[in-house]
Design a protein around this motif. Sequence first.
Motif, short mmCIF file in Angstrom:
data_model
loop_
_atom_site.label_atom_id
_atom_site.label_comp_id
_atom_site.label_asym_id
_atom_site.label_seq_id
_atom_site.Cartn_x
_atom_site.Cartn_y
_atom_site.Cartn_z
N ASP A 15 64.58 34.33 -3.42
CA ASP A 15 65.79 33.69 -2.90
C ASP A 15 66.70 34.67 -2.16
O ASP A 15 67.89 34.42 -1.98
CB ASP A 15 66.55 32.98 -4.01
CG ASP A 15 66.86 33.89 -5.20
OD1 ASP A 15 66.22 34.94 -5.32
OD2 ASP A 15 67.73 33.52 -6.00
N ALA A 16 66.14 35.80 -1.71
CA ALA A 16 66.86 36.78 -0.90
C ALA A 16 65.97 37.10 0.31
O ALA A 16 64.76 36.88 0.28
CB ALA A 16 67.14 38.04 -1.71
N PRO A 17 66.55 37.64 1.39
CA PRO A 17 65.73 37.94 2.57
C PRO A 17 64.70 39.03 2.27
O PRO A 17 65.00 39.97 1.54
CB PRO A 17 66.74 38.40 3.62
CG PRO A 17 67.94 38.80 2.86
CD PRO A 17 67.95 38.00 1.58
N PRO A 18 63.49 38.91 2.83
CA PRO A 18 62.48 39.94 2.62
C PRO A 18 62.78 41.19 3.43
O PRO A 18 63.51 41.14 4.42
CB PRO A 18 61.20 39.26 3.13
CG PRO A 18 61.68 38.29 4.15
CD PRO A 18 63.02 37.80 3.66
N ALA A 19 62.23 42.31 3.00
CA ALA A 19 62.34 43.56 3.76
C ALA A 19 61.53 43.41 5.04
O ALA A 19 60.38 42.96 4.98
CB ALA A 19 61.82 44.72 2.93
N PRO A 20 62.09 43.77 6.20
CA PRO A 20 61.34 43.60 7.45
C PRO A 20 60.03 44.38 7.47
O PRO A 20 59.01 43.85 7.79
CB PRO A 20 62.29 44.12 8.52
CG PRO A 20 63.63 44.19 7.89
CD PRO A 20 63.42 44.29 6.41
N ALA A 21 60.07 45.67 7.12
CA ALA A 21 58.85 46.50 7.11
C ALA A 21 59.20 47.91 6.68
O ALA A 21 60.30 48.39 6.94
CB ALA A 21 58.21 46.53 8.49
N GLY A 22 58.26 48.57 6.01
CA GLY A 22 58.40 49.98 5.72
C GLY A 22 59.20 50.34 4.50
O GLY A 22 59.38 51.52 4.22
N TYR A 23 59.71 49.36 3.77
CA TYR A 23 60.44 49.70 2.56
C TYR A 23 60.41 48.53 1.59
O TYR A 23 60.03 47.42 1.95
CB TYR A 23 61.89 50.11 2.85
CG TYR A 23 62.77 49.01 3.41
CD1 TYR A 23 63.56 48.24 2.57
CD2 TYR A 23 62.83 48.77 4.76
CE1 TYR A 23 64.38 47.24 3.06
CE2 TYR A 23 63.66 47.78 5.27
CZ TYR A 23 64.43 47.02 4.43
OH TYR A 23 65.25 46.04 4.93
N ALA A 24 60.79 48.80 0.36
CA ALA A 24 60.85 47.77 -0.68
C ALA A 24 62.30 47.34 -0.86
O ALA A 24 63.21 48.16 -0.80
CB ALA A 24 60.32 48.33 -2.00
N GLN A 25 62.53 46.05 -1.09
CA GLN A 25 63.89 45.57 -1.37
C GLN A 25 64.38 46.13 -2.71
O GLN A 25 65.54 46.48 -2.85
CB GLN A 25 63.94 44.04 -1.41
CG GLN A 25 63.86 43.39 -0.06
CD GLN A 25 65.13 43.56 0.75
OE1 GLN A 25 65.66 44.65 0.89
NE2 GLN A 25 65.61 42.49 1.32
N ALA A 26 63.49 46.17 -3.68
CA ALA A 26 63.82 46.75 -4.98
C ALA A 26 62.54 47.40 -5.52
O ALA A 26 61.44 46.98 -5.19
CB ALA A 26 64.32 45.68 -5.94
N LEU A 27 62.72 48.41 -6.33
CA LEU A 27 61.57 49.14 -6.86
C LEU A 27 61.85 49.48 -8.31
O LEU A 27 62.84 50.13 -8.62
CB LEU A 27 61.38 50.43 -6.05
CG LEU A 27 60.14 51.26 -6.32
CD1 LEU A 27 58.87 50.49 -6.00
CD2 LEU A 27 60.20 52.54 -5.49
N GLU A 28 60.98 49.00 -9.19
CA GLU A 28 61.09 49.32 -10.60
C GLU A 28 60.14 50.47 -10.89
O GLU A 28 58.97 50.41 -10.53
CB GLU A 28 60.72 48.11 -11.46
CG GLU A 28 60.78 48.39 -12.94
CD GLU A 28 60.33 47.20 -13.76
OE1 GLU A 28 61.14 46.72 -14.55
OE2 GLU A 28 59.17 46.75 -13.57
N VAL A 29 60.65 51.52 -11.52
CA VAL A 29 59.84 52.68 -11.87
C VAL A 29 59.84 52.82 -13.38
O VAL A 29 60.91 52.89 -14.00
CB VAL A 29 60.39 53.97 -11.21
CG1 VAL A 29 59.54 55.16 -11.60
CG2 VAL A 29 60.46 53.81 -9.70
N THR A 30 58.65 52.84 -13.97
CA THR A 30 58.53 53.07 -15.41
C THR A 30 57.65 54.28 -15.63
O THR A 30 56.83 54.65 -14.79
CB THR A 30 57.94 51.84 -16.13
OG1 THR A 30 56.65 51.56 -15.58
CG2 THR A 30 58.83 50.61 -15.98
N GLY A 31 57.82 54.91 -16.76
CA GLY A 31 57.03 56.08 -17.09
C GLY A 31 57.58 57.37 -16.49
O GLY A 31 56.99 58.43 -16.66
N ALA A 32 58.70 57.29 -15.78
CA ALA A 32 59.27 58.49 -15.17
C ALA A 32 59.98 59.32 -16.23
O ALA A 32 60.66 58.78 -17.10
CB ALA A 32 60.26 58.09 -14.07
N THR A 33 59.81 60.60 -16.16
CA THR A 33 60.49 61.49 -17.09
C THR A 33 61.38 62.50 -16.38
O THR A 33 62.13 63.21 -17.01
CB THR A 33 59.46 62.27 -17.95
OG1 THR A 33 58.61 63.01 -17.08
CG2 THR A 33 58.64 61.31 -18.79
#
Length: 132
Positions: A15-33
């Motif tokens: 329900d939000a506009p998509p990223a046109p190209a080359g990037y992520a609208q949101a990025l979840e990172v797990t396992g990062a220390t």
Amino acid sequence: MSDEPLKRREIAAPDAPPAPAGYAQALEVTGATRTLWISGQVPLDAARKAPEGFDAQARQVWSNVEAQLRAAGYTLDHLVKVTTWLADRSLAGEYRAIRAEVLGDRRPTMTTLVAEMFDPGWLLEVEAVAQA
């Protein structure tokens, strides 16, 4: 450090506009220390000289970002957020092409702004966040 591998999951809310190209609208990172915060990198080489022209300055800035990543044991694969300031909106297309060349298939989150630069000879500045 955790033995859990770093996992990245792109999120694109339907329900939000998509990223046109080359990037992520949101990025979840797990396992990062580890998290690396890279201050704004400007188009200066190690001798504090700025190259002429936008293409050369953009490549210098990305070279500086990569140098900071390397110094901390990271690579472009670890980028999760990139913020770019351009001196003029007309530089956006050329910057997008150079950024795509540098990043390839990597899709960190991105923000691009147009702003007056600290030094009038600089045409852009890039800061980044990386996680491992």
